[in-house]
Design a protein around this motif. Structure first.
Motif, short mmCIF file in Angstrom:
data_model
loop_
_atom_site.label_atom_id
_atom_site.label_comp_id
_atom_site.label_asym_id
_atom_site.label_seq_id
_atom_site.Cartn_x
_atom_site.Cartn_y
_atom_site.Cartn_z
N ASN A 143 -4.83 -1.66 9.98
CA ASN A 143 -5.40 -2.89 9.45
C ASN A 143 -5.65 -2.74 7.94
O ASN A 143 -6.24 -1.77 7.49
CB ASN A 143 -6.72 -3.21 10.16
CG ASN A 143 -7.38 -4.45 9.61
OD1 ASN A 143 -6.72 -5.40 9.21
ND2 ASN A 143 -8.71 -4.45 9.59
N GLY A 144 -5.17 -3.71 7.18
CA GLY A 144 -5.35 -3.71 5.74
C GLY A 144 -4.22 -3.09 4.96
O GLY A 144 -4.14 -3.24 3.73
N ALA A 214 -0.65 -3.62 16.29
CA ALA A 214 -1.24 -4.41 15.21
C ALA A 214 -0.46 -5.72 15.07
O ALA A 214 0.51 -5.96 15.79
CB ALA A 214 -1.19 -3.63 13.90
N SER A 215 -0.89 -6.55 14.16
CA SER A 215 -0.14 -7.74 13.77
C SER A 215 0.31 -7.58 12.32
O SER A 215 -0.43 -7.03 11.50
CB SER A 215 -0.98 -9.01 13.89
OG SER A 215 -1.24 -9.32 15.25
N ALA A 217 1.67 -9.70 9.02
CA ALA A 217 1.86 -10.99 8.36
C ALA A 217 2.90 -10.80 7.27
O ALA A 217 2.69 -10.01 6.34
CB ALA A 217 0.54 -11.48 7.78
N THR A 246 4.54 0.91 5.55
CA THR A 246 3.18 0.45 5.25
C THR A 246 2.45 1.55 4.50
O THR A 246 2.61 2.74 4.76
CB THR A 246 2.41 0.10 6.53
OG1 THR A 246 2.44 1.20 7.45
CG2 THR A 246 3.04 -1.12 7.21
N HIS A 262 1.37 -7.77 4.88
CA HIS A 262 0.26 -6.86 5.14
C HIS A 262 0.03 -6.74 6.65
O HIS A 262 0.59 -7.51 7.44
CB HIS A 262 -1.01 -7.32 4.44
CG HIS A 262 -1.51 -8.65 4.90
ND1 HIS A 262 -1.02 -9.85 4.40
CD2 HIS A 262 -2.44 -9.00 5.85
CE1 HIS A 262 -1.63 -10.87 4.99
NE2 HIS A 262 -2.49 -10.37 5.87
N GLU A 264 -2.63 -6.70 9.91
CA GLU A 264 -3.89 -7.26 10.37
C GLU A 264 -4.24 -6.70 11.74
O GLU A 264 -3.37 -6.13 12.43
CB GLU A 264 -3.77 -8.79 10.48
CG GLU A 264 -3.42 -9.48 9.17
CD GLU A 264 -3.22 -10.98 9.34
OE1 GLU A 264 -3.01 -11.42 10.50
OE2 GLU A 264 -3.26 -11.70 8.32
N PRO A 265 -5.50 -6.84 12.18
CA PRO A 265 -5.82 -6.45 13.56
C PRO A 265 -4.97 -7.24 14.53
O PRO A 265 -4.60 -8.40 14.27
CB PRO A 265 -7.30 -6.82 13.70
CG PRO A 265 -7.82 -6.91 12.30
CD PRO A 265 -6.68 -7.35 11.45
N ARG A 266 -4.64 -6.63 15.66
CA ARG A 266 -3.76 -7.28 16.61
C ARG A 266 -4.37 -8.57 17.13
O ARG A 266 -5.47 -8.60 17.71
CB ARG A 266 -3.45 -6.35 17.79
CG ARG A 266 -2.51 -6.95 18.84
CD ARG A 266 -1.18 -7.38 18.21
NE ARG A 266 -0.30 -8.00 19.17
CZ ARG A 266 0.68 -7.36 19.80
NH1 ARG A 266 0.88 -6.08 19.57
NH2 ARG A 266 1.45 -7.99 20.65
#
Length: 289
Positions: A143-144, A214-215, A217, A246, A262, A264-266
């Motif tokens: 995340n991030g 994760a997700s 974007a 990443t 980027h 993101e949380p799943r």
């Protein structure tokens, strides 16, 4: 069975720990204080290359596609084993193989030669040495993290069309792609996740998100493409052999690369393309069946 179903079936077999659950295109074997990285890629006549192509170019691409998998783990090539079906232009294949191995500074370990009927099938098993422990995988995106890609996407598609249609335009991105071996080695100590793009950026980003839990974007306008009028095709056609990776947000890439999104949380979808959720990988890139 389609490709996904068959791979799911393979995952039911007893897997070596080095297989990493078949989540990556490589296996990593710890030996002493080092790690060997192994991969195998196959090309089929009429599917991965045109029957009329110069077999020297086919040999080059076969080597590059395998070493691209090694590059995604930051591995330095040690050698290759070749599986070859005899046919027309065997001498040209040998000439291309020689040139490709010299270009990457690696050697032939052996292999197998057969004679068959119908479309030819060619394969290489590549062996490399990991330059960083642990060797990067596609499953570590956090995340991030910022999402980056090397090079330009869609050039292979344009090269294929030029070759197929005999337009006289540059075909080298399709016929003689370059594996990002040096870039992969430089990135290996820094990345949280990395893979090469062989089946299309959107599909491979979807796979990275799934493997990482994760997700991702992704912003298509930020993606470097060979033809801005065909942006979506450039992001789904594949055969680019660039690196998708990443990095923590405070870390700058040590190689030329473009930030395209980027992590993101799943959420309910592994991939968000320009804000739109994508829950199904169908149509995102190239798959066998």
């Amino acid at each position: 069975m389609n490709e996904a179903d068959f791979i799911a079936g393979l995952r039911q077999l007893p897997l070596h720990p080095g297989a990493r659950g078949l989540a990556d295109d490589t296996a990593v074997l710890a030996i002493g204080g080092e790690a060997l990285v192994l991969t195998h890629d196959t090309m089929v006549e009429g599917v991965h290359y045109l029957p009329s192509q110069d077999m020297a170019d086919v040999a080059w691409k076969l080597v590059s596609s395998n070493l691209s998998d090694l590059a995604a783990t930051g591995a330095q090539p040690l050698g290759v084993l070749v599986s070859y079906t005899l046919g027309e232009q065997d001498e040209r294949f040998l000439a291309g193989l020689l040139k490709a191995l010299a270009h990457y500074g690696t050697g032939l370990l052996g292999g197998d030669t057969v004679k068959g009927n119908g479309a030819r099938t060619l394969g290489i098993t590549a062996v490399g040495r990991a330059v960083h422990d642990p060797a990067p995988s596609r499953s570590g995106a956090q995340n991030g993290d910022a999402l980056y890609v090397t090079g330009t996407l869609g050039a292979a598609m344009l090269g294929f069309e030029a070759l197929r249609d005999e337009t006289g335009a540059d075909t080298s991105a399709f016929t003689r792609p370059s594996a990002r071996v040096e870039e992969g080695a430089a990135l290996a100590p820094l990345v949280t996740a990395m893979m090469d793009i062989s089946d299309g950026l959107l599909l491979d980003a979807f796979r990275m998100a799934e493997a990482s839990g994760a997700s991702i974007a992704l912003h298509t306008a930020d993606c470097p493409v060979a033809d801005s009028q065909r942006r979506l095709e450039c992001l789904t056609w594949g055969d680019d052999y660039e690196l998708l990776f990443t990095l923590p947000p405070i870390t700058a890439p040590p190689v030329p690369a473009t930030r395209i999104g980027h992590v993101e949380p799943r959420g309910f979808a592994p991939l968000f393309v320009d804000g739109e959720p994508v829950t199904d990988a169908a149509g995102l890139g190239y798959t066998h069946g």
